[in-house]
Design an enzyme around this catalytic site. Sequence first.
Site, PDB file in Angstrom:
ATOM      1  CD  GLU A 232      -1.892  -6.708  -3.929  1.00 37.20           C
ATOM      2  OE1 GLU A 232      -1.485  -7.020  -2.791  1.00 37.20           O
ATOM      3  OE2 GLU A 232      -1.441  -7.235  -4.966  1.00 37.20           O
ATOM      4  CB  THR A 233      -3.106   0.374  -4.393  1.00 38.69           C
ATOM      5  OG1 THR A 233      -1.744  -0.049  -4.587  1.00 38.69           O
ATOM      6  CG2 THR A 233      -3.139   1.564  -3.458  1.00 38.69           C
TER       7      THR A 233
END
Length: 124
Positions: free
Chosen positions: A48-49
Site C-alpha cells: 500500500e505504501t
Amino acid sequence: MHNTLMEALQMKVKEQAKSLVAIEMPITGTVKQPMGFLHGGATVALAETAASIGGMEHVDTSSQAIVGIEINCNHLKAKKDGVITAKATPLHIGKRTMVWNIQVEDEEGDLIAISRCTLGVINK
C-alpha cells in the site's frame, strides 16, 4: 518520512515515477510473525505504501492527498530473512480514484506476493 510506518519498518524508496514505484523493506524481527516468518500485514503495508507514493505522483500534493480505499494481497511464498521489494504500477488513474497493481519480490526475483490497491484522491 520521519515518524512514519515507513521509518518504523525501514522501507526505502528505490524508484519513484508516475509509471513505477519500487520500495525495499528488510525482513527483520520487526516485520515477522511469531513463527518467525514475514508477517502478511507487513507485506500489505509495503504494497500500500508503494501504491500510495505512486498515487502522489499523479496529484497536486499542495491541495490533494492520497488515501487507501481497498487492498487485497495474495501471499505466495514464505520468507524468514532477506529483503523484499514492492513494485507498484498503475492500472487506472482517475480524477477521484486510482487502481494500482503491486508485485512483491525477494532479492532473488521470486514472487512473494501480489496485490491490488484502490486509492482515493481527496482534497486536503
